[in-house]
Design a protein around this motif. Structure first.
Motif, PDB file in Angstrom:
ATOM      1  N   PRO A 381     -26.995  28.836 -13.559  1.00 55.34           N
ATOM      2  CA  PRO A 381     -27.838  27.466 -12.614  1.00 55.34           C
ATOM      3  C   PRO A 381     -26.288  26.248 -12.117  1.00 55.34           C
ATOM      4  CG  PRO A 381     -28.193  27.184 -15.694  1.00 55.34           C
ATOM      5  CD  PRO A 381     -26.714  28.569 -14.845  1.00 55.34           C
ATOM      6  N   LEU A 382     -26.645  26.429 -10.739  1.00 58.53           N
ATOM      7  CA  LEU A 382     -26.007  25.846 -10.401  1.00 58.53           C
ATOM      8  C   LEU A 382     -26.583  23.951 -10.472  1.00 58.53           C
ATOM      9  CD1 LEU A 382     -25.984  27.360  -6.650  1.00 58.53           C
ATOM     10  CD2 LEU A 382     -24.007  27.186  -8.686  1.00 58.53           C
ATOM     11  N   GLY A 383     -27.883  24.335 -10.798  1.00 62.29           N
ATOM     12  CA  GLY A 383     -28.181  22.901 -10.953  1.00 62.29           C
ATOM     13  C   GLY A 383     -29.874  23.333 -11.995  1.00 62.29           C
ATOM     14  N   ILE A 384     -30.682  22.266 -13.042  1.00 65.23           N
ATOM     15  CA  ILE A 384     -32.090  22.446 -12.960  1.00 65.23           C
ATOM     16  C   ILE A 384     -32.201  21.373 -13.642  1.00 65.23           C
ATOM     17  CG2 ILE A 384     -33.472  23.754 -15.147  1.00 65.23           C
ATOM     18  CD1 ILE A 384     -31.775  26.091 -15.185  1.00 65.23           C
ATOM     19  N   TRP A 385     -33.317  20.574 -12.942  1.00 64.34           N
ATOM     20  CA  TRP A 385     -33.848  19.431 -13.424  1.00 64.34           C
ATOM     21  C   TRP A 385     -35.100  19.748 -13.974  1.00 64.34           C
ATOM     22  CZ3 TRP A 385     -31.519  21.709  -9.181  1.00 64.34           C
ATOM     23  CH2 TRP A 385     -29.406  21.389  -8.282  1.00 64.34           C
ATOM     24  N   GLU A 386     -35.182  19.128 -14.689  1.00 69.69           N
ATOM     25  CA  GLU A 386     -36.512  18.589 -15.500  1.00 69.69           C
ATOM     26  C   GLU A 386     -36.676  17.202 -15.909  1.00 69.69           C
ATOM     27  OE1 GLU A 386     -36.428  22.175 -18.279  1.00 69.69           O
ATOM     28  OE2 GLU A 386     -34.847  20.762 -18.736  1.00 69.69           O
ATOM     29  N   ASP A 406     -31.077  14.642  -3.310  1.00 74.72           N
ATOM     30  CA  ASP A 406     -30.526  14.542  -2.808  1.00 74.72           C
ATOM     31  C   ASP A 406     -29.341  15.020  -4.083  1.00 74.72           C
ATOM     32  OD1 ASP A 406     -31.054  12.235  -5.056  1.00 74.72           O
ATOM     33  OD2 ASP A 406     -29.579  10.872  -4.829  1.00 74.72           O
ATOM     34  N   GLU A 407     -30.099  15.374  -5.368  1.00 75.54           N
ATOM     35  CA  GLU A 407     -29.176  15.836  -6.000  1.00 75.54           C
ATOM     36  C   GLU A 407     -28.778  17.074  -6.041  1.00 75.54           C
ATOM     37  OE1 GLU A 407     -29.842  14.416  -9.980  1.00 75.54           O
ATOM     38  OE2 GLU A 407     -29.779  12.753 -10.421  1.00 75.54           O
ATOM     39  N   VAL A 408     -29.847  17.496  -5.565  1.00 75.93           N
ATOM     40  CA  VAL A 408     -30.270  18.953  -5.299  1.00 75.93           C
ATOM     41  C   VAL A 408     -29.580  19.380  -4.429  1.00 75.93           C
ATOM     42  CG1 VAL A 408     -32.157  20.631  -4.935  1.00 75.93           C
ATOM     43  CG2 VAL A 408     -32.726  19.002  -6.110  1.00 75.93           C
ATOM     44  N   ASP A 409     -29.702  18.957  -2.549  1.00 74.81           N
ATOM     45  CA  ASP A 409     -28.691  19.029  -1.831  1.00 74.81           C
ATOM     46  C   ASP A 409     -27.200  18.862  -1.940  1.00 74.81           C
ATOM     47  OD1 ASP A 409     -27.994  18.876   1.462  1.00 74.81           O
ATOM     48  OD2 ASP A 409     -28.316  17.312   1.195  1.00 74.81           O
ATOM     49  N   ALA A 410     -27.062  17.711  -3.153  1.00 73.32           N
ATOM     50  CA  ALA A 410     -25.468  18.400  -3.262  1.00 73.32           C
ATOM     51  C   ALA A 410     -24.782  19.081  -3.948  1.00 73.32           C
ATOM     52  CB  ALA A 410     -25.420  16.281  -3.846  1.00 73.32           C
ATOM     53  N   ALA A 411     -26.008  19.638  -4.253  1.00 71.48           N
ATOM     54  CA  ALA A 411     -25.369  20.917  -5.593  1.00 71.48           C
ATOM     55  C   ALA A 411     -25.036  21.918  -5.227  1.00 71.48           C
ATOM     56  CB  ALA A 411     -26.726  20.930  -6.665  1.00 71.48           C
ATOM     57  N   MET A 412     -25.727  22.153  -3.619  1.00 74.65           N
ATOM     58  CA  MET A 412     -26.490  23.051  -2.384  1.00 74.65           C
ATOM     59  C   MET A 412     -24.523  22.979  -1.879  1.00 74.65           C
ATOM     60  SD  MET A 412     -27.996  25.956  -2.028  1.00 74.65           S
ATOM     61  CE  MET A 412     -29.515  26.447  -1.074  1.00 74.65           C
ATOM     62  N   ILE A 413     -24.452  21.534  -1.108  1.00 82.08           N
ATOM     63  CA  ILE A 413     -23.178  21.195  -0.711  1.00 82.08           C
ATOM     64  C   ILE A 413     -22.415  21.778  -1.377  1.00 82.08           C
ATOM     65  CG2 ILE A 413     -21.716  19.684   0.172  1.00 82.08           C
ATOM     66  CD1 ILE A 413     -24.473  18.359   1.252  1.00 82.08           C
ATOM     67  N   GLU A 414     -21.601  21.871  -2.986  1.00 84.25           N
ATOM     68  CA  GLU A 414     -21.015  21.702  -3.649  1.00 84.25           C
ATOM     69  C   GLU A 414     -21.057  23.687  -3.703  1.00 84.25           C
ATOM     70  OE1 GLU A 414     -18.789  21.259  -7.994  1.00 84.25           O
ATOM     71  OE2 GLU A 414     -21.363  20.780  -7.929  1.00 84.25           O
ATOM     72  N   ALA A 415     -21.908  24.652  -3.677  1.00 85.39           N
ATOM     73  CA  ALA A 415     -21.612  25.925  -3.930  1.00 85.39           C
ATOM     74  C   ALA A 415     -21.504  25.931  -2.568  1.00 85.39           C
ATOM     75  CB  ALA A 415     -23.273  26.189  -3.872  1.00 85.39           C
ATOM     76  N   THR A 436     -35.388  22.681   5.921  1.00 84.56           N
ATOM     77  CA  THR A 436     -35.126  22.937   7.492  1.00 84.56           C
ATOM     78  C   THR A 436     -33.344  22.114   7.227  1.00 84.56           C
ATOM     79  OG1 THR A 436     -36.785  22.404   8.008  1.00 84.56           O
ATOM     80  CG2 THR A 436     -35.478  22.137   9.224  1.00 84.56           C
ATOM     81  N   THR A 437     -33.659  21.570   6.951  1.00 90.43           N
ATOM     82  CA  THR A 437     -32.203  20.475   6.241  1.00 90.43           C
ATOM     83  C   THR A 437     -30.927  21.501   6.488  1.00 90.43           C
ATOM     84  OG1 THR A 437     -32.845  18.154   6.214  1.00 90.43           O
ATOM     85  CG2 THR A 437     -30.683  18.916   5.846  1.00 90.43           C
ATOM     86  N   TRP A 438     -31.301  22.621   5.797  1.00 93.36           N
ATOM     87  CA  TRP A 438     -30.073  23.423   4.683  1.00 93.36           C
ATOM     88  C   TRP A 438     -29.959  24.710   6.358  1.00 93.36           C
ATOM     89  CZ3 TRP A 438     -32.415  24.106  -0.531  1.00 93.36           C
ATOM     90  CH2 TRP A 438     -31.817  23.469  -1.432  1.00 93.36           C
ATOM     91  N   GLN A 439     -31.266  25.175   6.784  1.00 92.50           N
ATOM     92  CA  GLN A 439     -31.316  25.828   8.150  1.00 92.50           C
ATOM     93  C   GLN A 439     -30.467  25.252   9.328  1.00 92.50           C
ATOM     94  OE1 GLN A 439     -35.350  27.446   7.943  1.00 92.50           O
ATOM     95  NE2 GLN A 439     -34.901  29.075   7.191  1.00 92.50           N
ATOM     96  N   GLY A 440     -30.377  24.164   9.004  1.00 96.49           N
ATOM     97  CA  GLY A 440     -29.966  23.652  10.169  1.00 96.49           C
ATOM     98  C   GLY A 440     -28.072  23.419  10.508  1.00 96.49           C
TER      99      GLY A 440
END
Length: 552
Positions: A381-386, A406-415, A436-440
């Motif tokens: 897991p890069l992250g699991i939020w519950e 913001d935490e989900v986005d940060a985890a994706m950026i770090e990956a 949409t932000t990720w695709q951009g």
């Protein structure tokens, strides 16, 4: 016979207050709700033997003479054996102003002398508020209001007090906080196989930690349950597995007593055979239950449930034979998932190629990002939020948990900064703006919207995910929350067949509003689908640069 008892009976029995407690119950208590309601309470031989064990004390001459031997007691027996009523009866003795439940020295024959607790506090914990009204507390309420000692108690739906004002029993539901049970003298946890959420386990640990606080009361805990479904991470599972470690000598605990009875499965067993299924029910019941009036009539009724066309036979086997079996609708093998765990395997090095799966809800439920190493099929897991304990319990939508975007986005950026992400398959609902932000940011080639509501495509993807588990092509980091989400996934059969005529299925929660999340399993499947597609498209794992050695 399938019995686990920890510890086993000693060659020389310990001193016990059990006989005095049993005498009190059979003289002053009555049966609770049910066919025997209001009749004098009668203990069968097995329940009497259990109470004898539960109330063992250290003998004369020992530095702890008269103190309780066991501080934590677990009982796991099949459905319909009156274990909840037994727990209520013990609570009755612990609350009673004349209950001989603590040792106050020894008589001339060296036997312990029982006295009541001066100011008992007895929390009785159930999975839901409805349970507190139906199970152990309800049975205790009948015992103190309709029995011969009704004048000794001041009962209410939210507490039962002694008339002297010293002592009370209270029902607690779902997730008691740290204050509940802070001065506990005895506490009961009912149907602990249902205590599966993190907040349930945290509450259980908090209340167990309260037990050593006031040693003058010599407090203790009792847990009663039908056995658990493997992989759900329930309190019952934790207690049972710990008892097995103690029994095997791999762990030590002198304060634990645990009793479990089941019908031992046999390699050639055929429960469709009338003789074999009846023998299994008798074995799970034990000799004392088998001596109950019209026990064979009960066996008839239990067997008829197995033969009903809509019966979940895995559930039947768990509750009536008390066997630990995977839920009938459970999508993936919990045992196989555990075998695939590689907790000591390091994560891929920087720049290695990976794929990512993303699924989840922005509100109330859970969200997960799962990565798969292209070269090895290793997942983590890069992250699991519950939602945290206690969230989502009210009706106010403004009070519902929201996943931190913001935490989900940060985890994706770090990956993306750490590895070479060749594909990320993301389920769009609830997260359209972030996706949409990720695709951009990274392009639609790397961030692909993969709709999980396309049932046929989803079914084939899940089949491949399950197949990777079976073959061992997929391994994983052993992350606790990820394993829990995989275990929580349930099959939903589709009205579709594959090319060979086999039924297709997708995954869902056990029920619509269930707090048992499975988003990690869906994200893991999407990550594996991206992994498969990348390999099919000819994407190769990065090779480490080779060294050239020049000979002179």
């Amino acid at each position: 016979m399938g019995v686990l008892m920890v510890p086993r009976p000693d060659d020389e029995p310990w001193p016990t207050l059990g006989p005095q407690v049993c005498d009190l119950l059979e003289e002053r208590a009555i049966h609770g709700p049910g066919a025997l309601r209001g009749r004098p309470y009668v203990l069968d031989p097995e329940k009497r033997a259990l109470i004898y064990r539960w109330y063992e004390v250290y003998p004369q001459g020992h530095p702890r003479a008269g103190k309780r031997r066991f501080k934590r007691v677990g009982l796991s027996v099949r459905k319909g054996t009156a274990k909840t009523e037994l727990a209520a009866a013990v609570a009755f003795a612990e609350l009673h102003p004349e209950g001989p439940v603590r040792c106050d020295g020894f008589d001339a024959d060296g036997e312990p002398v029982g006295v009541p607790v001066s100011d008992p506090y007895i929390p009785m914990v159930a999975y839901t508020e409805e349970q507190t009204e139906e199970l152990a507390y309800a049975a205790l309420y009948v015992m103190v209001t309709e029995g011969p000692d009704a004048d000794l108690f001041d009962p209410g739906l939210d507490r039962i007090m002694r008339w002297d004002g010293l002592g009370r029993a209270v029902p607690l539901a779902s997730s008691p906080d740290a204050r509940d049970g802070a001065r506990t003298t005895f506490q009961h946890f009912d149907e602990t196989h249902r205590f599966t959420l993190p907040r349930h386990r945290e509450a259980h640990q908090t209340m167990l930690a309260n037990i050593p606080k006031i040693m003058l009361f010599d407090p203790w805990s009792l847990e009663t349950t039908t056995t658990y479904t493997p992989g759900e991470g329930s309190v019952a599972q934790g207690t049972h597995e710990f008892a097995e470690l103690v029994a095997s000598g791999k762990s030590k605990d002198r304060t634990l007593f645990f009793f479990h009875r089941q019908a031992d499965p046999r390699p050639d067993e055929d429960l469709s055979d009338d003789e074999q299924i009846r023998a299994a029910v008798r074995e799970a019941s034990g000799p004392s239950i088998a001596a109950w009036p019209d026990f064979e009539g009960q066996v008839d009724a239990i067997v008829s449930l197995y033969n009903a066309p809509d019966t979940d036979r895995a559930y039947w086997e768990r509750v009536w034979l008390n066997r630990r079996v995977q839920a009938g609708r459970q999508a993936f093998s919990v045992a196989r998932w555990a075998e695939l765990a590689r907790p000591d395997q390091p994560l891929p090095e920087k720049g290695e190629r990976i794929t990512i799966g993303f699924d989840g809800a922005q509100f109330r439920d859970a969200t997960a990002l799962i990565a798969t190493h292209l070269a090895t099929g290793f997942q983590w897991p890069l992250g699991i939020w519950e939602a945290p304990p206690g969230a989502n319990e009210g009706d106010d939508p403004d009070q519902q948990w929201e996943c931190p975007a913001d935490e989900v986005d940060a985890a994706m950026i770090e990956a993306f900064d750490t590895w070479d992400v060749v594909r990320a398959y993301v389920d769009p609902p609830y997260w359209e703006g972030l996706i949409t932000t990720w695709q951009g940011r990274w392009g639609e080639k790397q961030i692909t919207k993969w709709w999980t509501n396309r049932l046929k495509a989803m079914a084939y993807s899940l089949r491949a995910y399950e197949g990777a588990m079976k073959t061992g092509a997929l391994t994983h980091s052993g992350h606790e929350a990820y394993a829990r989400h995989v275990a929580n996934a349930r099959k939903k059969q589709l009205k579709m067949l594959d090319e060979q005529g086999k039924p297709l299925w997708v995954i869902e929660k056990e029920r619509h509003q269930s707090p048992l999340s499975m988003d990690g399993a869906m994200a893991g499947c999407l990550s594996w689908e991206a992994h498969r597609d990348a390999i099919a498209a000819g994407v190769k794992p990065k090779r480490k640069p080779s060294r050239m050695i020049v000979l002179r």
